[in-house]
Every structure is written in C-alpha cells, then in structure tokens.
Design a protein around this motif. Structure first.
Motif, PDB file in Angstrom:
ATOM      1  N   LEU A 126      -8.783  -5.541 -27.838  1.00 30.23           N
ATOM      2  CA  LEU A 126      -9.042  -6.807 -28.682  1.00 30.23           C
ATOM      3  C   LEU A 126     -10.403  -7.167 -28.775  1.00 30.23           C
ATOM      4  CD1 LEU A 126      -6.035  -8.818 -26.840  1.00 30.23           C
ATOM      5  CD2 LEU A 126      -5.911  -7.203 -28.585  1.00 30.23           C
ATOM      6  N   TRP A 127     -10.680  -8.059 -29.707  1.00 28.74           N
ATOM      7  CA  TRP A 127     -11.778  -8.638 -29.687  1.00 28.74           C
ATOM      8  C   TRP A 127     -12.058 -10.113 -30.107  1.00 28.74           C
ATOM      9  CZ3 TRP A 127     -15.170  -8.783 -34.815  1.00 28.74           C
ATOM     10  CH2 TRP A 127     -14.182  -8.513 -35.940  1.00 28.74           C
ATOM     11  N   TYR A 128     -13.046 -10.716 -29.796  1.00 27.91           N
ATOM     12  CA  TYR A 128     -13.003 -12.279 -30.105  1.00 27.91           C
ATOM     13  C   TYR A 128     -14.451 -12.283 -30.885  1.00 27.91           C
ATOM     14  CZ  TYR A 128     -16.779 -12.381 -26.358  1.00 27.91           C
ATOM     15  OH  TYR A 128     -18.016 -12.297 -25.768  1.00 27.91           O
ATOM     16  N   HIS A 129     -14.203 -13.438 -31.857  1.00 29.11           N
ATOM     17  CA  HIS A 129     -15.207 -13.671 -33.071  1.00 29.11           C
ATOM     18  C   HIS A 129     -15.147 -14.906 -33.631  1.00 29.11           C
ATOM     19  CE1 HIS A 129     -12.520 -13.122 -36.411  1.00 29.11           C
ATOM     20  NE2 HIS A 129     -11.767 -12.298 -35.753  1.00 29.11           N
ATOM     21  N   ASP A 130     -15.959 -15.540 -34.142  1.00 22.93           N
ATOM     22  CA  ASP A 130     -15.927 -16.884 -34.746  1.00 22.93           C
ATOM     23  C   ASP A 130     -15.025 -16.913 -35.833  1.00 22.93           C
ATOM     24  OD1 ASP A 130     -17.217 -19.530 -34.566  1.00 22.93           O
ATOM     25  OD2 ASP A 130     -17.447 -19.020 -36.594  1.00 22.93           O
ATOM     26  N   HIS A 131     -14.401 -18.279 -36.217  1.00 18.91           N
ATOM     27  CA  HIS A 131     -13.312 -18.235 -37.255  1.00 18.91           C
ATOM     28  C   HIS A 131     -13.511 -19.521 -37.924  1.00 18.91           C
ATOM     29  CE1 HIS A 131      -9.775 -16.800 -39.377  1.00 18.91           C
ATOM     30  NE2 HIS A 131      -9.441 -15.892 -38.213  1.00 18.91           N
ATOM     31  N   ARG A 132     -14.529 -20.043 -38.043  1.00 19.36           N
ATOM     32  CA  ARG A 132     -14.811 -21.448 -38.961  1.00 19.36           C
ATOM     33  C   ARG A 132     -14.441 -21.317 -40.167  1.00 19.36           C
ATOM     34  NH1 ARG A 132     -19.720 -24.768 -40.564  1.00 19.36           N
ATOM     35  NH2 ARG A 132     -20.963 -22.871 -39.677  1.00 19.36           N
ATOM     36  N   VAL A 151      -6.110  -6.518 -44.558  1.00 24.63           N
ATOM     37  CA  VAL A 151      -5.085  -7.663 -44.313  1.00 24.63           C
ATOM     38  C   VAL A 151      -4.809  -7.745 -42.861  1.00 24.63           C
ATOM     39  CG1 VAL A 151      -2.969  -8.685 -44.631  1.00 24.63           C
ATOM     40  CG2 VAL A 151      -4.167  -7.615 -46.592  1.00 24.63           C
ATOM     41  N   HIS A 152      -4.891  -8.997 -42.421  1.00 22.38           N
ATOM     42  CA  HIS A 152      -4.694  -9.275 -40.875  1.00 22.38           C
ATOM     43  C   HIS A 152      -3.892 -10.367 -40.523  1.00 22.38           C
ATOM     44  CE1 HIS A 152      -5.381 -10.100 -36.684  1.00 22.38           C
ATOM     45  NE2 HIS A 152      -6.237 -11.070 -36.941  1.00 22.38           N
ATOM     46  N   LEU A 153      -2.798 -10.195 -39.752  1.00 26.65           N
ATOM     47  CA  LEU A 153      -1.851 -11.438 -39.248  1.00 26.65           C
ATOM     48  C   LEU A 153      -2.503 -11.649 -37.777  1.00 26.65           C
ATOM     49  CD1 LEU A 153      -0.369  -9.788 -41.578  1.00 26.65           C
ATOM     50  CD2 LEU A 153       1.758 -10.833 -40.300  1.00 26.65           C
ATOM     51  N   HIS A 154      -2.581 -13.024 -37.625  1.00 26.81           N
ATOM     52  CA  HIS A 154      -2.674 -13.610 -36.253  1.00 26.81           C
ATOM     53  C   HIS A 154      -1.514 -13.405 -35.386  1.00 26.81           C
ATOM     54  CE1 HIS A 154      -6.699 -16.099 -36.570  1.00 26.81           C
ATOM     55  NE2 HIS A 154      -6.590 -14.980 -37.505  1.00 26.81           N
ATOM     56  N   LEU A 155      -1.297 -13.572 -34.177  1.00 31.26           N
ATOM     57  CA  LEU A 155      -0.152 -13.620 -33.208  1.00 31.26           C
ATOM     58  C   LEU A 155       0.666 -12.387 -33.032  1.00 31.26           C
ATOM     59  CD1 LEU A 155       1.771 -15.486 -31.523  1.00 31.26           C
ATOM     60  CD2 LEU A 155       3.246 -15.768 -33.673  1.00 31.26           C
ATOM     61  N   PHE A 212      -3.094 -15.908 -41.582  1.00 34.83           N
ATOM     62  CA  PHE A 212      -3.022 -14.379 -41.900  1.00 34.83           C
ATOM     63  C   PHE A 212      -4.041 -14.409 -43.263  1.00 34.83           C
ATOM     64  CE2 PHE A 212      -0.108 -13.949 -45.752  1.00 34.83           C
ATOM     65  CZ  PHE A 212       0.519 -15.177 -45.613  1.00 34.83           C
ATOM     66  N   HIS A 213      -4.814 -13.159 -43.321  1.00 28.07           N
ATOM     67  CA  HIS A 213      -5.936 -13.555 -44.215  1.00 28.07           C
ATOM     68  C   HIS A 213      -6.404 -11.908 -44.478  1.00 28.07           C
ATOM     69  CE1 HIS A 213      -9.107 -12.876 -41.028  1.00 28.07           C
ATOM     70  NE2 HIS A 213      -8.245 -13.629 -40.298  1.00 28.07           N
ATOM     71  N   CYS A 214      -7.427 -11.782 -45.371  1.00 29.11           N
ATOM     72  CA  CYS A 214      -8.281 -10.663 -45.614  1.00 29.11           C
ATOM     73  C   CYS A 214      -9.381 -10.798 -44.710  1.00 29.11           C
ATOM     74  CB  CYS A 214      -8.568 -10.730 -47.120  1.00 29.11           C
ATOM     75  SG  CYS A 214      -9.838  -9.108 -47.343  1.00 29.11           S
ATOM     76  N   HIS A 215      -9.549  -9.558 -44.070  1.00 22.67           N
ATOM     77  CA  HIS A 215     -10.671  -9.475 -43.185  1.00 22.67           C
ATOM     78  C   HIS A 215     -11.872  -8.898 -43.649  1.00 22.67           C
ATOM     79  CE1 HIS A 215     -11.967  -9.747 -38.797  1.00 22.67           C
ATOM     80  NE2 HIS A 215     -10.863 -10.185 -38.561  1.00 22.67           N
ATOM     81  N   ASN A 216     -11.998  -8.852 -44.999  1.00 22.93           N
ATOM     82  CA  ASN A 216     -13.367  -8.728 -45.713  1.00 22.93           C
ATOM     83  C   ASN A 216     -13.876 -10.530 -45.576  1.00 22.93           C
ATOM     84  OD1 ASN A 216     -15.308  -9.515 -47.667  1.00 22.93           O
ATOM     85  ND2 ASN A 216     -14.650  -7.893 -48.871  1.00 22.93           N
ATOM     86  N   ASN A 238     -13.247 -20.226 -31.788  1.00 18.82           N
ATOM     87  CA  ASN A 238     -12.925 -18.897 -31.310  1.00 18.82           C
ATOM     88  C   ASN A 238     -11.473 -18.262 -31.658  1.00 18.82           C
ATOM     89  OD1 ASN A 238     -14.715 -16.715 -30.104  1.00 18.82           O
ATOM     90  ND2 ASN A 238     -12.920 -16.969 -28.340  1.00 18.82           N
ATOM     91  N   HIS A 239     -11.634 -17.199 -32.182  1.00 24.03           N
ATOM     92  CA  HIS A 239     -10.356 -16.179 -32.150  1.00 24.03           C
ATOM     93  C   HIS A 239     -10.237 -15.221 -31.552  1.00 24.03           C
ATOM     94  CE1 HIS A 239      -6.657 -14.670 -33.950  1.00 24.03           C
ATOM     95  NE2 HIS A 239      -7.348 -13.615 -34.480  1.00 24.03           N
ATOM     96  N   LEU A 240      -9.103 -14.820 -30.645  1.00 19.36           N
ATOM     97  CA  LEU A 240      -9.104 -13.622 -30.044  1.00 19.36           C
ATOM     98  C   LEU A 240      -8.235 -12.965 -30.922  1.00 19.36           C
ATOM     99  CD1 LEU A 240      -9.211 -11.663 -27.531  1.00 19.36           C
ATOM    100  CD2 LEU A 240      -7.189 -12.890 -26.443  1.00 19.36           C
ATOM    101  N   HIS A 241      -8.962 -11.902 -31.469  1.00 20.61           N
ATOM    102  CA  HIS A 241      -8.304 -10.918 -32.720  1.00 20.61           C
ATOM    103  C   HIS A 241      -7.211 -10.009 -31.832  1.00 20.61           C
ATOM    104  CE1 HIS A 241      -8.527  -8.828 -36.530  1.00 20.61           C
ATOM    105  NE2 HIS A 241      -7.767  -7.899 -35.763  1.00 20.61           N
ATOM    106  N   GLY A 242      -5.929 -10.185 -32.104  1.00 16.65           N
ATOM    107  CA  GLY A 242      -5.304  -9.206 -31.607  1.00 16.65           C
ATOM    108  C   GLY A 242      -4.496  -9.687 -30.329  1.00 16.65           C
TER     109      GLY A 242
END
Ligand code: C2O
Ligand code: CU
Length: 506
Positions: A172-178, A437-441, A487-491, A118-122
């Motif tokens: 914010l939102w949470y979603h799977d991140h496997r 493009v999204h960065l965590h933290l 950090f990654h592309c969110h497509n 689980n990732h809390l996005h943002g």
C-alpha cells in the motif's frame, strides 16, 4: 455553442487543431514541463534505501507512529538543494511496516503552510480515517473562510489516523489527498510506502531481507536553482484551481526519480530479487522492460498486484504501470553475466525519460529463494452474485473545462452511489481518454477490460488504467465499513480538476 473570440484566445484554440465541427477546444493532453536545471548524468547515484518508520509506542495491539509533515531540504540533483514537503522531512516518506491484524495509529502534525489530508491508498479504512478530501488537518493558526463541506472533519494542527490492517498482505502507499491540491502536494513530496505483511506470505520462499526492495518511481521537474518546478496558479497552494489551465491534462516531469534519486544505480548479486514497484507519478505511465532482455525474453515474474499476491506467478515481457498502481516483481539476475549492467527502461518514452535506473550485477551468490507455483488463494471472479450494476463515464467537458464523472464535477455534497454493506456490485466504467480509475475502501477484480481481461489485470486491484475510449467491468464487495468514500481518476491533475465522485456504503 457560441465561443467568443476572447474565450477562444483564453483556451488557446487558435494554437490547436480543432476537433470536429465548430470551434471546440480539444481535450487537454498531459504536458511536459522541462527542467531549467541541468539534468544529471544517469546511473551515478546509488539507489536510496527508504528509511523504515519507528513506532513511538508499541502496545499489545497497536503501533503508534508520529510524523511531523514539514518542509525540508533534500539533495536530489548534484550540487543543488531542493526544498521538499516531507513526512518527518522525508521524500519519499518513511516506509511503514505493518502486520495484518495489528493496528497502526498514525499521528500527523502539520507544519506545512497549507492544510493536509492523508489517504492510505489500498487500505480498508473506516471513513473517519480514510482521508476524505475535505477532512483537513489545518496548520496551527490557519483558518478557512469558506468550508464547502458541512460534513468535513476539520482538525487543527494534528490528527491521529487509525488503520486496522484487517485485510490481506499488500503493498500500500500513503499520500496527500487535499481537495484541489493533491497533484501539487504529492509533487512536492507527500507520498510513502506502507507495507502490510501476514504469516501466509512470510512462509513463502520469496526473496526477502536485502533482496526485497520497494521502488517508488516518479517524474519531477526542477528550476535552475534546484527547487521543484510545477505550473502553479497560486504559488501559496491555497486558492483553486492549483495548476495553470494549460496543464490540466497532467504534468509530466523530465527527471525520473526512483526512491527520490534521479536515474539511480543498484548493485545486485546474481540472484533473485523481489521489487515492489509503485508508480507515484502524477500522470506518467511506464512500460517497464530490461535491457538487455534475458534469454527467453521474459525478464519479470509478476507475483503481485495492487491488492497483494496473485494466485500464481505470471512471467511478463514488460509491465505497464499507470499512476498509483503497484506491481510485485521478481527479477532473477542469475540470467545475466556477472559484471554486466542491466537497465530498467520505460518503452513508452524515448530519450532521458525512457531510462529509469540501472542494476549492476556484481557477483554470484547462493540463492535459497524460490517462486512457488501457487502464491495465494484468489477466488475466480464471477458476476453472478452481483445484484447491482452501475455505469460511470469518465470524460472531459469542453464546456466547463473540467474532467467529469457522469457529466458532473466533484461535489462533496452529492452522493453518486450508495452500495449496501457487504453487497457485491459490478461497475462498468467508460473513458474518453487515459484515466487510471481508483476506488477507495475496496479491492476489485477485473471482469473485462477493453473486451477481455488484460495482461496486467490478474489478482486484486484498486486502480485500473483505461486507455482512450476503453471500457471495463469491475467486480467488488463493499466490505468493512459504512460511510462516505471517494472514487476518482488518479491522474492527479484530472482528480484536482474534478474527476472525482462519492459513494456511501449504507
Ligand atoms: Cu491514491 Cu484517492 O487516492
Ligand atoms: Cu483521468
């Protein structure tokens, strides 16, 4: 470069126009996967109210939530049922209402047949709770034969995430991140809102209560029997790559869901409403507009972005929203006649996917809300304090058929940047194609985006949408925690096909 005829057939080159000289396969575009089930008529289903999660325990400084992540049956299309994967069986997941400065503990019990993360996005989250793609929660009895990351924190059956909420109010939102399977797992339903509030925002006279509504927009496709359709390579979602080669550019659905319902309708009073809009689609972008457009031509007042309220409201003609972005919008339905209907459209698409939902303006009503000229304090971005500038190139490799950052595929064992704790940096990102493009933290400010800051770039962002060939400079401070993040592309198909990299705050 030497391509055998077999390679060319495998990559479908003969069916595609060739790019440049030589037999080089093109970058794979996102592809529409059409539903086999009949599409429902629009604007029949009422917009679902998302359920708000209830803590199972409330202590002096922490709310504890306990979700079982499990398969469940949803009614999405008329007359059919759909098996989804849901947090407590819900798609979208229950909304978590959080307060700044008060902790949230989220215990997830995995009852799916596959691992989850689980990732809390943002979220500004310690690394052990951030949902690093290999930090798996295995289903009971599940074993992995080749753990590819020696640093992974693997747990059996359940894991408790802790969110300190030590950051400003935001949607914010949470979603799977496997790793390798985020796209397919989110498509099945693993996403929900996490709304973080603080007293400063509470004191503003913005629309609230029944007039503050979160909208999770996503596209999906359905099989004839109502089940979700996705171009899986491994139907068990265990061995990568997850999606068929043809779909590594991204999967587009032909049914637009808002809060899990296809093309819903919402009855509104002729007053101001606040909408927290999230694009939870794997790859689809939307350019939101209203039809009819109210007099004056500016249907939306943008008050917030990924990282919370803007400094001041911005009237917008339309809103471009890429996957994972959030826009906080006020619409004043007093601009429309009572009894009239107003459609929310996506001008980037035509036909059925060009429509999203409909508002039916039922009656006039008193409105004590207002949009203050000043919403919050946001520093003017200045690159002066940045000591380090890094460059990242997001592009497709025709050779390896993967999406890469600086020419490399995601590898948990490789560190791609090591910013110092509390250091301010500028990252220049360059893109070959459309990449959100999204960065965590961290949250960042956009210094430059295709030459200058774009119309949707104000405020704090955690995701920036790059158009093909576009570059941008973003400014951020690595605050909060030391440790490893991505950090990654969110497509999400690009992400699963390796467009992800690591940074470690040291
Ligand atoms: Cu919304 Cu790394 O993700
Ligand atoms: Cu991408």
């Amino acid at each position: 470069m030497n391509w055998s005829r077999r390679d060319l057939l495998k990559y479908g080159v003969f069916a595609m126009p060739l790019a440049g000289v030589g037999c080089i396969p093109r970058r794979p575009e996102a592809r529409l996967l059409s539903s086999l089930a009949p599409l429902p008529a629009p604007f029949q289903t009422p917009l679902p109210r998302l359920s708000v999660a209830r803590p199972i325990q409330i202590s002096a400084d922490t709310d504890l939530y306990d979700f079982t992540v499990r398969p469940a049956v949803a009614r999405i299309l008329p007359g059919l049922t759909t098996q989804i994967w849901g947090y407590d069986g819900n798609f979208p997941g229950p909304t978590i209402e959080a307060r700044c400065g008060r902790r949230v503990s989220l215990r997830l019990r995995n009852q799916l047949p596959v691992p989850i993360v689980n990732h809390l996005h943002g979220g500004r989250t310690p690394p052990e709770y951030d949902g690093y793609p290999t930090d798996l929660i295995l289903p009971p009895g599940f074993s992995i034969d080749h753990p590819h990351d020696p640093l992974a924190r693997i747990s059996a059956g359940e894991y408790e995430y802790m969110y300190s909420n030590d950051q400003r109010a935001a949607t914010l939102w949470y979603h799977d991140h496997r790793m390798d399977f985020t796209a397919a797992s989110v498509w099945r339903g693993l996403a929900g809102f996490y709304i973080l509030r603080d007293p400063d925002e509470d004191h503003l006279p913005l629309p609230r209560g029944e007039r503050e509504i979160a909208l999770l927009i996503c596209d999906r496709s359905f099989e004839a029997d109502g089940s979700l359709r996705y171009p899986l390579r491994d139907p068990k979602l265990v061995s990568p790559p997850a999606m068929l080669d043809d779909y590594m550019g991204g999967v587009l659905g032909d049914v637009i869901l808002v809060n899990g319902a296809p093309w819903p309708r919402l009855e509104v009073d002729a007053v101001r409403y606040r909408f927290r809009v999230l694009n939870a689609s794997n790859v689809r972008r939307y350019e939101l507009t209203l039809d009819p457009v109210p007099r004056g031509g500016l249907p939306f007042i943008q008050i917030g972005s990924d990282g919370g309220l803007l400094a001041a409201p911005v009237p917008q003609r339309n809103i471009r929203i890429a996957p994972a972005e959030r826009f906080d919008l006020v619409i004043d339905f007093a601009q429309f006649k009572t009894g009239s209907s107003v459609r929310l459209l996506n001008t980037l698409a035509s036909g059925r996917t060009g429509e999203i939902m409909r508002f039916d303006v039922t009656k006039s009503a008193p409105d004590d809300s207002a949009i203050p000229a000043k919403l919050s304090d946001i520093p003017i971005p200045s690159g002066d304090r940045a000591l380090i500038t890094r460059d990242f190139d997001f592009s497709f490799s025709r050779l390896s058929r993967e999406w890469l950052i600086n020419g490399k595929p995601f590898d948990p064992a490789r560190m791609d940047a090591q910013p110092k704790l509390n250091a301010t940096e500028i990252w220049r990102i360059q893109s070959d194609f459309s990449h959100p493009v999204h960065l965590h933290l961290v949250h960042f400010q956009i210094l430059e985006h295709g030459g200058r800051p774009g119309p949707f770039d104000s405020g704090w962002k955690d995701t920036i949408d790059l158009a093909p060939g576009e570059g941008a400079s973003i400014l951020m401070r690595f605050e909060g925690y030391r440790g490893r993040y991505v950090f990654h592309c969110h497509n999400l198909e690009h992400e699963d096909m390796r467009m992800m990299a690591n940074f470690e705050v040291i």
